[in-house]
Design a protein around this motif. Sequence first.
Motif, mmCIF file in Angstrom:
data_model
loop_
_atom_site.group_PDB
_atom_site.id
_atom_site.type_symbol
_atom_site.label_atom_id
_atom_site.label_comp_id
_atom_site.label_asym_id
_atom_site.label_seq_id
_atom_site.Cartn_x
_atom_site.Cartn_y
_atom_site.Cartn_z
ATOM 1 N N ARG A 1 0.841 -1.200 0.000
ATOM 2 C CA ARG A 1 0.000 0.000 0.000
ATOM 3 C C ARG A 1 0.879 1.254 0.000
ATOM 4 N NH1 ARG A 1 -5.291 0.978 0.991
ATOM 5 N NH2 ARG A 1 -5.909 3.027 1.794
ATOM 6 N N THR A 2 1.955 1.236 0.779
ATOM 7 C CA THR A 2 2.870 2.379 0.792
ATOM 8 C C THR A 2 3.458 2.611 -0.594
ATOM 9 O OG1 THR A 2 3.426 2.033 3.126
ATOM 10 C CG2 THR A 2 4.996 3.287 1.809
ATOM 11 N N ALA A 3 3.866 1.526 -1.254
ATOM 12 C CA ALA A 3 4.438 1.653 -2.594
ATOM 13 C C ALA A 3 3.416 2.221 -3.576
ATOM 14 C CB ALA A 3 4.927 0.289 -3.076
ATOM 15 N N GLU A 4 2.153 1.844 -3.404
ATOM 16 C CA GLU A 4 1.089 2.344 -4.271
ATOM 17 C C GLU A 4 0.932 3.854 -4.111
ATOM 18 O OE1 GLU A 4 -3.183 0.413 -5.621
ATOM 19 O OE2 GLU A 4 -2.503 0.191 -3.549
ATOM 20 N N ILE A 5 1.007 4.335 -2.866
ATOM 21 C CA ILE A 5 0.882 5.769 -2.610
ATOM 22 C C ILE A 5 2.104 6.521 -3.120
ATOM 23 C CG2 ILE A 5 0.738 7.510 -0.781
ATOM 24 C CD1 ILE A 5 -0.964 5.524 0.810
ATOM 25 N N VAL A 6 3.295 5.955 -2.906
ATOM 26 C CA VAL A 6 4.528 6.585 -3.399
ATOM 27 C C VAL A 6 4.427 6.822 -4.901
ATOM 28 C CG1 VAL A 6 6.985 6.205 -3.819
ATOM 29 C CG2 VAL A 6 6.024 5.735 -1.562
ATOM 30 N N GLU A 7 3.928 5.829 -5.621
ATOM 31 C CA GLU A 7 3.815 5.956 -7.079
ATOM 32 C C GLU A 7 2.708 6.931 -7.457
ATOM 33 O OE1 GLU A 7 3.031 3.174 -11.056
ATOM 34 O OE2 GLU A 7 3.138 2.268 -9.057
ATOM 35 N N SER A 8 1.543 6.803 -6.807
ATOM 36 C CA SER A 8 0.407 7.663 -7.148
ATOM 37 C C SER A 8 0.706 9.122 -6.871
ATOM 38 C CB SER A 8 -0.831 7.224 -6.359
ATOM 39 O OG SER A 8 -1.922 8.085 -6.605
#
Length: 528
Positions: A95-102
């Motif tokens: 989830r953290t990686a998803e936010i970093v990318e978004s």
Amino acid sequence: MSDPQTMYEWFARSAAEHGHEVVALEVGEDHLTYGELRDLAERIAARLVAAAGGSAPSRVGLLVGRSVTAYAGYLGILRAGGTVVPLNPEHPPARTAEIVESARLELVLADTAGAEAVRTAPPAVPVLAVGAEELAALALEPAPELPYPPAGPGDTAYIIFTSGSTGAPKGVPILHSNICSYLGQVAGRYDIGPGSRLSQSFELTFDGSVHDIFVAWAGGGTLVVPMRSQLLSPVRTVNNLRLTHWFSVPSLISFASRLGTLKPGSMPTLRWSIFGGEPLPLAAAAQWRTAAPASRMEVLYGPTELTISCTAYRMPDDPAAWPETPNGIAPIGNCYPIVDFVLLDEDGRPSDNGELCVRGPLRFPGYQDPANNAGRFLIPDPHPADGAARQTAYADPTGAPTDKHWYRTGDRVAVRDGLLIHLGRTDHQVKVRGHRIELGEIEAVLRRQPGVRDAIVLAVPTADDGEPELAAAVCGTGCEPERLYTDLGGQLPPYMLPRRIAVLDTLPLNNNGKIDRKALLGEFGHSR
């Protein structure tokens, strides 16, 4: 004196006034004056600029626990002219990686807990670790020469990621002009000054934390940060930390009640008690009032998209004067005078009972992903077919909403005796222990699991206090609740995990062929 124009300037004004004479921050044994906190923020800002290659970083993730780095880092990012994107080290790395990318982050600033969280699954951007040792070293460095923050009122101050119905977190950017307008409305409401001790109960990924932090610092008060375990014993925490101001979700009243600690006069230091993030039952308010009889009480309401809160209701000092409401929930009061609001019925016409829609300087400019704007905004129809005033949905995913657009809160509200009364949601979004959750996001993640044909998630009242908990029903082949729990735990934060997962042969349907949510509620009954 005019109000500050950027978020950092609210803190800087108090730091200039109070310097080393007033404590700005307490985290455990660490006490920092306004001057010390300002100096630390300046040094962190210089580190961020250096890590970004000598220029101001535009967006910085803040992956921190309840530490000095969290608050000095927040200020440091703002001081460098960047946008703060709070991340939670307890959330799954995916989830953290998803936010970093978004969010298109350039850097991640982490404390010891955050650095540990990314050790096995680092994000695809540089991580600047600032733990206790680094903080001590920073304090010995000479003061850096930094230009004043290049950010302006129209720049993004922070981005909060909320639950999204499509299965991905949804970014809500808040401009400096939004948060400065908010602080201009609320910073002077609570008699805050040197000697005031304000709680910081919310995680930084929850926008209530912004109220905690900057309302305290705008008034020259002390922000007191309890550890998460302390929040489960609110009365003890209020007394041990000598708090004068408390702000939390109403659910914490239930924790205190179950502990049997809400005894008459048990919180004598409290002068103000603020509740928001979810409805406040009048019965719970009465319990808290008995325990803190010298405390004034206020209810704040507002989604993240409207910059923390857009309405307030101050409970009369005499509980006998509290209003009666049809659902036993405290009113949300009245909108702040700087915003416009309208209640719209199902046909989009103004009514005294309908969906609350708001516009004005607190309304955010639109979602991080413009595709999420579709259906969330309304604009007056200049030529309604029947000649009656009507609002039509804004469905252009390529352009930003204008100042004329209303934001649809998704909350059904009525006007009773001049006050706004919250009657529930118009969609499948729920609040669980103060966290805003799109049930569709959990359903989407469940449907991606092997063997799951379909899934429904509900908010089920618990047997002990009626507070909602999540329960899921799935159908498919080879569905095992234990495996599904494990899979969900790697993709969703703890507050979004269902307490129960039932495996059914088929999901019940109603006469219209849609999934019968009421029948499923009967299937679950009360959560245990």
